[in-house]
Scaffold this active site. Structure first.
Site, PDB file in Angstrom:
ATOM      1  N   LYS A 148     -37.367  50.249  33.079  1.00 41.92           N
ATOM      2  CA  LYS A 148     -37.249  50.413  34.537  1.00 41.92           C
ATOM      3  C   LYS A 148     -38.095  51.582  35.022  1.00 41.92           C
ATOM      4  O   LYS A 148     -38.680  51.539  36.087  1.00 41.92           O
ATOM      5  CB  LYS A 148     -35.776  50.626  34.898  1.00 41.92           C
TER       6      LYS A 148
ATOM      7  N   GLU B  96     -47.917  39.685  43.578  1.00 45.57           N
ATOM      8  CA  GLU B  96     -46.534  40.066  43.291  1.00 45.57           C
ATOM      9  C   GLU B  96     -45.745  38.867  42.757  1.00 45.57           C
ATOM     10  O   GLU B  96     -44.976  38.998  41.793  1.00 45.57           O
ATOM     11  CB  GLU B  96     -45.881  40.644  44.561  1.00 45.57           C
TER      12      GLU B  96
ATOM     13  N   ARG C 165     -24.928  52.827  43.467  1.00 49.20           N
ATOM     14  CA  ARG C 165     -25.215  52.515  44.870  1.00 49.20           C
ATOM     15  C   ARG C 165     -26.289  53.445  45.446  1.00 49.20           C
ATOM     16  O   ARG C 165     -26.839  53.166  46.505  1.00 49.20           O
ATOM     17  CB  ARG C 165     -23.934  52.658  45.714  1.00 49.20           C
TER      18      ARG C 165
HETATM   19  C1  F6R Z   1     -42.355  44.944  38.357  1.00 43.21           C
HETATM   20  C2  F6R Z   1     -42.031  46.360  38.385  1.00 43.21           C
HETATM   21  C3  F6R Z   1     -43.082  47.299  37.963  1.00 43.21           C
HETATM   22  C4  F6R Z   1     -43.013  48.604  38.775  1.00 43.21           C
HETATM   23  C5  F6R Z   1     -43.987  49.637  38.195  1.00 43.21           C
HETATM   24  C6  F6R Z   1     -43.987  50.905  38.988  1.00 43.21           C
HETATM   25  O1  F6R Z   1     -41.273  44.181  38.759  1.00 43.21           O
HETATM   26  O2  F6R Z   1     -40.947  46.746  38.706  1.00 43.21           O
HETATM   27  O3  F6R Z   1     -44.349  46.741  38.032  1.00 43.21           O
HETATM   28  O4  F6R Z   1     -43.324  48.310  40.098  1.00 43.21           O
HETATM   29  O5  F6R Z   1     -43.646  49.911  36.862  1.00 43.21           O
HETATM   30  O6  F6R Z   1     -42.726  51.504  38.955  1.00 43.21           O
HETATM   31  P1  F6R Z   1     -42.286  52.524  40.063  1.00 43.21           P
HETATM   32  O7  F6R Z   1     -42.230  51.784  41.341  1.00 43.21           O
HETATM   33  O8  F6R Z   1     -40.958  53.037  39.603  1.00 43.21           O
HETATM   34  O9  F6R Z   1     -43.340  53.598  40.080  1.00 43.21           O
END
Ligand code: F6R
Length: 589
Positions: free
Chosen positions: A584, A464, A28
């Site tokens: 992720k 997006e 969460r």
């Molecule tokens: C797409 C996605 C990725 C992230 C990118 C940056 O759905 O999640 O394109 O936006 O890898 O990741 P962050 O935001 O964690 O720096």
């Protein structure tokens, strides 16, 4: 989002049960944690800033305890520090709380007049004091909880211990989630099923204004008239992972459904009291926005809004390029880094390079205490909670919300018009996340190529929408500025090629429609997503988007794009939450 756990019983160590429940609720999101537990008929409280591991270091797990409540806090009122973390105690009441008591300042005044003193800046300490205040007059716990439930405005789920009755654990809720779980000679409370699944799968859903009085053998539930009522005992049949999905088939769908709350939480955190918790951003002549993937796309929306309304030039670049090139900045430049995880390698490297050059940095980050958040000069946390699906949805929405708030701050615009629109957004989002796009998905899921077209801010949304679709459904998809297609790409359009056209800007809608007609004439299957009421024979499907202020329009328009991507990926039987080759948190260059 805060997490609550509680245990009463003689079979287990209450402290261990409560801590393991909190660990199961870590998804969460939180920034501090704490427990209150009985030891030889005395109540002790231990709390710590940061992760549960910090808290555990200070706990003696050999202590025998049969009553405990625990909490993970996602800061709303006051900084994420030890003093503000829960449990909070005043007089005879010790409580943990999830939600927001909207009238806490009013109540605080009344309590200060009555002689109460406060250590924290939280609404929760006020709630504990108010319970104690009412109890000091009536000496009846149930009546007290019933009375406060009528006074507290806002949302709350409380786990409550009263020093005068250490044989019972109490709970009370309105709007914020809370379950009462049933064991053998032991019972539990929790914000969500995963917290108790290790011990039992039987639980009761507490409804608004109901009070639970729980001891090791008995769970008594009282309604608003303080009558004892019978509640159905439910049985959770899934696994731990499925329990975390709260009944949704995928985390991505669950996270899309959380978007109304995420929007509200993000707005509540920064909009009140003259943009509380925002750093001074008014001193810069120009802004750079640096990020990757979806976070980069939110930067494009930020650029559009800030340039149009605040008239400050904004340069947006993907971090993997920015870090290696010559950038034109000076002491009047603010570099904004956007990242859900706060750990993305290229974004972090860009931040470090900018810092070395002595330029001010601001990060917009979801994960509290992550590297990018820690290393930047200023940080604005998005309030999306823990995002598990690899493809971002709710974090993207909260980043766009932050850019809307920054634009309002830079233009000092808190007009009634915009505030009214903001108030409407959660219910608009609530409707939007429940719309079914299966029919449209069915029309396009077998296609080899899908195009997204739009102009201005809608083009940023196209980028997006296109990324979301391709990353989870594995269909090639490209976003184009609507007017640019005819300079080459239109040769790819053939009979039934899906073209998703977005138009939410009335000043450009006619132009976009002309471009739609160009692809329609070549056989494209057009899905027209618009907030305008223009109809015609130039599209095959039309998705109507509620019209709102341009600052907020993208927040609504993104939802069908996310849901279409989801449905298409589902029809293609893809691994929606964990698409192939993706992670992720992208901590490699
Ligand atoms: C797409 C996605 C990725 C992230 C990118 C940056 O759905 O999640 O394109 O936006 O890898 O990741 P962050 O935001 O964690 O720096």
């Amino acid at each position: 989002m805060c997490g609550i756990t509680g245990y009463i019983g003689k079979n287990k160590n209450a402290i261990s049960v409560v801590i393991s429940g909190l660990e199961a609720l870590e998804y969460r999101g939180y920034d501090s944690a704490g427990v209150a537990y009985t030891e030889n008929n005395k109540l002790n409280i231990i709390k710590e800033q940061g992760k549960i591991v910090n808290l555990k270091k200070n706990i003696d797990f050999d202590i025998e305890s049969n009553l405990a409540i625990g909490h993970t806090r996602w800061a709303t009122h006051g900084e994420p520090n030890k003093i503000n973390s829960h449990p909070h105690s005043q007089g005879k009441f010790t409580i943990v709380h999830n939600g927001i008591i909207e009238n806490y300042l009013e109540l605080k005044k009344e309590l200060i007049n009555a002689g109460y003193e406060f250590k924290s800046s939280t609404d929760t300490e006020v709630a504990a004091s108010y319970m104690d205040f009412i109890y000091s007059k009536n000496n009846d716990i149930l009546k007290t909880l019933n009375e406060v439930s009528k006074v507290f405005r806002g949302s709350y789920a409380f786990g409550i211990i009263c020093n005068d009755d250490l044989n019972n654990l109490y709970a009370l809720r309105k709007t914020s989630p809370l379950i009462i779980a049933k064991g053998e000679n032991e019972n539990y409370i929790a914000s969500d099923v995963p917290a108790i699944l290790k011990y039992t799968n039987k639980y009761i859903l507490l409804d608004d204004f109901e009070i639970a009085k729980i001891n090791s053998n008995e769970i008594k539930i009282y309604n608003q008239d303080l009558e004892l009522i019978q509640k159905e005992i439910l049985e959770f049949e899934g696994t731990f992972e499925s329990s975390m999905k709260c009944g949704y088939e995928h985390f991505m769908l669950k996270e899309i459904h959380e978007e109304p709350t995420v929007f509200e939480n993000t707005i509540n955190a920064y909009l009140d009291d003259d943009f509380k918790n925002l750093p001074d951003l008014s001193k810069y002549d120009n802004i750079h926005i640096v990020a990757c993937g979806s976070a980069y796309h939110t930067g494009l929306i930020g650029k559009y809004l800030i340039e149009k309304y605040a008239k400050i030039p904004v340069y947006v670049e993907v971090a993997s390029e920015y870090r290696y090139k010559h950038n034109f900045y000076d002491k009047k430049t603010l570099v904004i880094l956007v990242s859900q995880s706060g750990e993305t390698a290229d974004t972090l490297a860009s931040l470090r390079k900018v810092k070395e050059d002595g330029i001010d940095t601001l990060s917009i980050v979801n994960v509290v205490g992550s590297s990018i958040a820690r290393e930047s000069k200023y940080v604005i946390y998005t309030k999306a909670g823990c995002e598990i699906a690899v493809a971002t949805t709710k974090a993207y929405l909260s980043q766009v919300t932050i850019f809307a708030i920054i634009t309002m701050y830079l233009t000092n615009n808190k007009s009634k018009e915009i505030l009214d629109e903001i108030n409407n957004i959660p219910s608009i989002l609530e409707n939007s996340v429940n719309i079914d796009y299966k029919e449209i998905a069915n029309e396009i899921y077998k296609s080899k190529n899908i195009f997204f077209i739009g102009r201005g801010i809608d083009y940023a949304l196209c980028m997006e929408g296109s990324l979301k679709l391709k990353e989870i459904s594995y269909i090639n998809s490209v976003a184009y500025q609507a007017g640019e297609l005819k300079h080459g790409t239109i040769s790819l359009i053939e009979k039934d090629t899906p073209v998703i056209a977005i138009s939410t800007d009335d000043t450009l809608v006619e132009k976009t429609i002309s471009n739609i007609k160009e692809v329609k004439a070549r056989g494209a299957k057009v899905i027209f997503i618009t907030s305008s009421d223009i109809d015609g024979d130039f599209y095959d499907y039309k998705i109507n988007i509620k019209r709102t202020h341009e600052l907020l329009q993208s927040i609504i328009t993104i939802v069908p794009l996310q849901l279409i991507a989801y449905e298409v990926a589902k029809l293609n039987e893809c691994d929606i939450d964990k698409p192939r080759n993706l992670a992720k948190s992208v901590t490699v260059e």
